[in-house]
Design a protein around this motif. Structure first.
Motif, PDB file in Angstrom:
ATOM      1  N   LYS A  89       1.063  -1.201   0.062  1.00 20.52           N
ATOM      2  CA  LYS A  89       0.188  -0.054  -0.180  1.00 20.52           C
ATOM      3  C   LYS A  89       0.772   1.151  -0.101  1.00 20.52           C
ATOM      4  CE  LYS A  89      -3.363  -2.411   2.905  1.00 20.52           C
ATOM      5  NZ  LYS A  89      -4.142  -2.645   4.040  1.00 20.52           N
ATOM      6  N   TRP A  90       0.560   2.370  -0.751  1.00 17.54           N
ATOM      7  CA  TRP A  90       1.456   3.330  -0.830  1.00 17.54           C
ATOM      8  C   TRP A  90       0.530   4.492  -0.352  1.00 17.54           C
ATOM      9  CZ3 TRP A  90       6.346   3.855  -2.939  1.00 17.54           C
ATOM     10  CH2 TRP A  90       6.885   2.671  -3.418  1.00 17.54           C
ATOM     11  N   PHE A  91       0.804   5.240   0.574  1.00  7.89           N
ATOM     12  CA  PHE A  91       0.352   6.613   0.922  1.00  7.89           C
ATOM     13  C   PHE A  91       1.048   7.612   0.397  1.00  7.89           C
ATOM     14  CE2 PHE A  91      -0.748   9.793   4.487  1.00  7.89           C
ATOM     15  CZ  PHE A  91      -2.024  10.000   3.957  1.00  7.89           C
ATOM     16  N   VAL A  92       0.639   8.461  -0.536  1.00  5.39           N
ATOM     17  CA  VAL A  92       1.577   9.362  -1.334  1.00  5.39           C
ATOM     18  C   VAL A  92       1.009  11.115  -1.125  1.00  5.39           C
ATOM     19  CG1 VAL A  92       2.282  10.187  -3.541  1.00  5.39           C
ATOM     20  CG2 VAL A  92       1.882   7.672  -3.052  1.00  5.39           C
ATOM     21  N   LYS A  93       2.103  11.762  -0.744  1.00  5.40           N
ATOM     22  CA  LYS A  93       1.923  13.181  -0.517  1.00  5.40           C
ATOM     23  C   LYS A  93       2.194  13.583  -2.011  1.00  5.40           C
ATOM     24  CE  LYS A  93       4.605  16.092   1.204  1.00  5.40           C
ATOM     25  NZ  LYS A  93       5.535  16.967   2.114  1.00  5.40           N
ATOM     26  N   PHE A  94       1.093  14.282  -2.657  1.00  3.36           N
ATOM     27  CA  PHE A  94       1.403  15.456  -3.748  1.00  3.36           C
ATOM     28  C   PHE A  94       1.501  16.807  -3.484  1.00  3.36           C
ATOM     29  CE2 PHE A  94      -0.832  11.444  -5.103  1.00  3.36           C
ATOM     30  CZ  PHE A  94      -0.321  11.138  -6.494  1.00  3.36           C
ATOM     31  N   TYR A  95       2.479  17.194  -3.568  1.00  3.71           N
ATOM     32  CA  TYR A  95       3.038  18.588  -3.181  1.00  3.71           C
ATOM     33  C   TYR A  95       3.567  19.528  -4.261  1.00  3.71           C
ATOM     34  CZ  TYR A  95       7.846  17.529  -3.198  1.00  3.71           C
ATOM     35  OH  TYR A  95       9.005  17.039  -3.396  1.00  3.71           O
ATOM     36  N   ALA A  96       3.619  20.795  -3.717  1.00  8.05           N
ATOM     37  CA  ALA A  96       4.289  21.862  -4.683  1.00  8.05           C
ATOM     38  C   ALA A  96       5.416  22.404  -3.650  1.00  8.05           C
ATOM     39  CB  ALA A  96       3.541  22.974  -5.323  1.00  8.05           C
ATOM     40  N   PRO A  97       6.652  22.621  -4.488  1.00  7.76           N
ATOM     41  CA  PRO A  97       7.727  23.121  -3.476  1.00  7.76           C
ATOM     42  C   PRO A  97       7.375  24.328  -2.730  1.00  7.76           C
ATOM     43  CG  PRO A  97       8.556  22.292  -5.628  1.00  7.76           C
ATOM     44  CD  PRO A  97       6.971  22.177  -5.692  1.00  7.76           C
ATOM     45  N   TRP A  98       6.642  25.245  -3.437  1.00  5.60           N
ATOM     46  CA  TRP A  98       6.210  26.512  -2.941  1.00  5.60           C
ATOM     47  C   TRP A  98       5.405  26.729  -2.038  1.00  5.60           C
ATOM     48  CZ3 TRP A  98       1.574  27.095  -4.366  1.00  5.60           C
ATOM     49  CH2 TRP A  98       1.051  26.317  -5.205  1.00  5.60           C
ATOM     50  N   CYS A  99       4.466  25.422  -1.661  1.00  4.72           N
ATOM     51  CA  CYS A  99       3.532  25.487  -0.927  1.00  4.72           C
ATOM     52  C   CYS A  99       3.685  25.323   0.698  1.00  4.72           C
ATOM     53  CB  CYS A  99       2.427  24.231  -1.112  1.00  4.72           C
ATOM     54  SG  CYS A  99       1.194  23.734   0.110  1.00  4.72           S
ATOM     55  N   SER A 100       3.621  26.327   1.397  1.00  2.00           N
ATOM     56  CA  SER A 100       3.836  26.464   2.891  1.00  2.00           C
ATOM     57  C   SER A 100       3.254  25.128   3.711  1.00  2.00           C
ATOM     58  CB  SER A 100       3.458  27.774   3.454  1.00  2.00           C
ATOM     59  OG  SER A 100       2.070  27.846   3.538  1.00  2.00           O
ATOM     60  N   HIS A 101       1.951  24.983   3.559  1.00  3.34           N
ATOM     61  CA  HIS A 101       1.280  23.711   4.073  1.00  3.34           C
ATOM     62  C   HIS A 101       1.858  22.420   3.823  1.00  3.34           C
ATOM     63  CE1 HIS A 101      -2.009  26.243   5.194  1.00  3.34           C
ATOM     64  NE2 HIS A 101      -1.925  26.654   3.958  1.00  3.34           N
ATOM     65  N   CYS A 102       2.588  22.198   2.683  1.00  2.00           N
ATOM     66  CA  CYS A 102       3.212  21.131   2.298  1.00  2.00           C
ATOM     67  C   CYS A 102       4.600  21.193   3.016  1.00  2.00           C
ATOM     68  CB  CYS A 102       3.628  21.099   0.970  1.00  2.00           C
ATOM     69  SG  CYS A 102       2.228  21.185  -0.476  1.00  2.00           S
ATOM     70  N   THR A 103       5.304  22.196   3.383  1.00  2.00           N
ATOM     71  CA  THR A 103       6.539  22.109   4.080  1.00  2.00           C
ATOM     72  C   THR A 103       6.153  21.989   5.456  1.00  2.00           C
ATOM     73  OG1 THR A 103       7.342  23.903   2.443  1.00  2.00           O
ATOM     74  CG2 THR A 103       8.342  23.887   4.630  1.00  2.00           C
ATOM     75  N   ASN A 104       4.966  22.390   5.974  1.00  2.00           N
ATOM     76  CA  ASN A 104       4.824  22.346   7.334  1.00  2.00           C
ATOM     77  C   ASN A 104       4.399  20.771   7.655  1.00  2.00           C
ATOM     78  OD1 ASN A 104       5.047  24.898   7.841  1.00  2.00           O
ATOM     79  ND2 ASN A 104       2.903  25.190   7.703  1.00  2.00           N
ATOM     80  N   LEU A 105       4.059  19.967   6.437  1.00  3.22           N
ATOM     81  CA  LEU A 105       3.722  18.400   6.811  1.00  3.22           C
ATOM     82  C   LEU A 105       4.953  17.396   6.674  1.00  3.22           C
ATOM     83  CD1 LEU A 105       0.994  16.999   7.058  1.00  3.22           C
ATOM     84  CD2 LEU A 105       0.956  16.703   4.442  1.00  3.22           C
ATOM     85  N   ILE A 106       5.987  18.286   6.231  1.00  4.60           N
ATOM     86  CA  ILE A 106       7.206  17.364   6.188  1.00  4.60           C
ATOM     87  C   ILE A 106       7.753  16.358   7.428  1.00  4.60           C
ATOM     88  CG2 ILE A 106       9.803  17.383   5.887  1.00  4.60           C
ATOM     89  CD1 ILE A 106       9.511  19.522   3.563  1.00  4.60           C
ATOM     90  N   PRO A 107       7.881  17.280   8.481  1.00  2.44           N
ATOM     91  CA  PRO A 107       8.138  16.551   9.675  1.00  2.44           C
ATOM     92  C   PRO A 107       6.942  15.311  10.240  1.00  2.44           C
ATOM     93  CG  PRO A 107       7.541  18.612  10.466  1.00  2.44           C
ATOM     94  CD  PRO A 107       7.559  18.631   8.927  1.00  2.44           C
ATOM     95  N   VAL A 108       6.054  15.352   9.539  1.00  5.96           N
ATOM     96  CA  VAL A 108       4.843  14.537  10.074  1.00  5.96           C
ATOM     97  C   VAL A 108       4.796  13.288   9.254  1.00  5.96           C
ATOM     98  CG1 VAL A 108       2.315  14.299  10.079  1.00  5.96           C
ATOM     99  CG2 VAL A 108       3.265  16.458  10.849  1.00  5.96           C
ATOM    100  N   MET A 109       5.187  13.523   7.923  1.00  2.00           N
ATOM    101  CA  MET A 109       5.181  12.527   6.876  1.00  2.00           C
ATOM    102  C   MET A 109       6.584  11.673   7.217  1.00  2.00           C
ATOM    103  SD  MET A 109       2.513  12.815   5.130  1.00  2.00           S
ATOM    104  CE  MET A 109       2.844  11.686   3.540  1.00  2.00           C
ATOM    105  N   ASP A 110       7.693  12.406   7.458  1.00  2.00           N
ATOM    106  CA  ASP A 110       8.852  11.747   7.984  1.00  2.00           C
ATOM    107  C   ASP A 110       8.784  10.743   9.157  1.00  2.00           C
ATOM    108  OD1 ASP A 110      10.306  12.819   5.979  1.00  2.00           O
ATOM    109  OD2 ASP A 110      11.451  14.470   7.386  1.00  2.00           O
ATOM    110  N   GLU A 111       7.994  11.114  10.195  1.00  2.00           N
ATOM    111  CA  GLU A 111       7.505  10.175  11.579  1.00  2.00           C
ATOM    112  C   GLU A 111       6.459   9.419  11.032  1.00  2.00           C
ATOM    113  OE1 GLU A 111       5.717  10.825  15.973  1.00  2.00           O
ATOM    114  OE2 GLU A 111       6.316  12.478  14.765  1.00  2.00           O
ATOM    115  N   LEU A 112       5.641   9.641   9.999  1.00  2.35           N
ATOM    116  CA  LEU A 112       4.789   8.503   9.926  1.00  2.35           C
ATOM    117  C   LEU A 112       5.735   7.575   8.940  1.00  2.35           C
ATOM    118  CD1 LEU A 112       1.821   7.504   9.488  1.00  2.35           C
ATOM    119  CD2 LEU A 112       1.519   8.917   7.391  1.00  2.35           C
ATOM    120  N   SER A 113       6.285   7.948   8.080  1.00  2.00           N
ATOM    121  CA  SER A 113       7.134   6.984   7.246  1.00  2.00           C
ATOM    122  C   SER A 113       8.021   6.042   8.164  1.00  2.00           C
ATOM    123  CB  SER A 113       7.890   7.532   6.199  1.00  2.00           C
ATOM    124  OG  SER A 113       8.699   6.882   5.445  1.00  2.00           O
TER     125      SER A 113
END
Length: 209
Positions: A53-77
């Motif tokens: 199963k693949w849980f995928v984040k589709f993001y844009a480099p300039w998106c601040s919400h995407c940047t804020n989600l990085i540590p959450v996705m790292d911990e989840l991974s």
């Protein structure tokens, strides 16, 4: 002379193992990077999903919400990998991989999609590790999954890359010519009206003399 205890070697081995465990426990398993070139090969999203199963984040480099989600996705991974859940956390840069953005109709950033059981599921819950963990392991089953869009064929890629832009250019030229024709027609009508007024005034002036 000093003689080390017979078990000194075992103690050293234990210390090394403990140190290695501490080091490895601090390693973060960052989300897997997916691109248009390897997305289908690795996820098999539309062809069986035998890789997990693949849980995928589709993001844009300039998106601040995407940047804020990085540590959450790292911990989840990291948690998904350590717990052997069979869920692989990944990410897609939609600016660099526009074909994937169009394929999965990504209209906002970040968009979180789980590919599981040969379907896709949109995640709209809280963006914290606990909520996401519960959802990707079991909670998604309460939703109705959507059919996974197939990747474009070689012909479709060729069309989108070369023919579609040309078609848009032709349409723009056609619309521009229509606008130009309308402008010329309007200008001609205006000039005709002005000239008609001038001739009418001249004719009236001649009669009065």
């Amino acid at each position: 002379f000093f003689f080390a205890p017979a078990h000194a070697g075992d103690m050293h081995s234990c210390l090394l193992l403990a140190l290695l465990f501490v080091i490895l426990s601090g390693v973060v398993a960052e989300p897997t990077i997916l691109t248009v070139d390897d997305f289908e090969h690795r996820t098999q999203a539309a062809t069986g999903q035998t890789t997990g199963k693949w849980f995928v984040k589709f993001y844009a480099p300039w998106c601040s919400h995407c940047t804020n989600l990085i540590p959450v996705m790292d911990e989840l991974s990291t948690n998904m990998k350590e717990d052997n859940t069979g869920v692989i956390v990944a990410k897609v840069d939609c600016i660099a991989n526009n074909e994937l953005r169009e394929r999965f109709n990504v209209t906002k950033f970040p968009t979180l999609i789980l590919f599981a059981d040969r379907k896709l599921y949109q995640y709209d819950g809280l963006r914290n590790v606990e909520s996401m963990s519960d959802w990707v392991t079991a909670g998604y089953k309460k939703q109705d999954g959507e059919t996974v869009p197939k990747p474009p064929s070689d012909f479709e890629r060729l069309w989108n890359q070369y023919i579609a832009p040309l078609e848009n250019d032709v349409r723009q030229i056609y619309n521009l010519r229509k606008a130009a024709a309308a402008f010329i027609f309007g200008l001609g009508a205006l000039c005709g009206y002005i000239l008609r007024g001038c001739f009418a005034g001249t004719k009236k002036h001649t009669k009065s003399e």
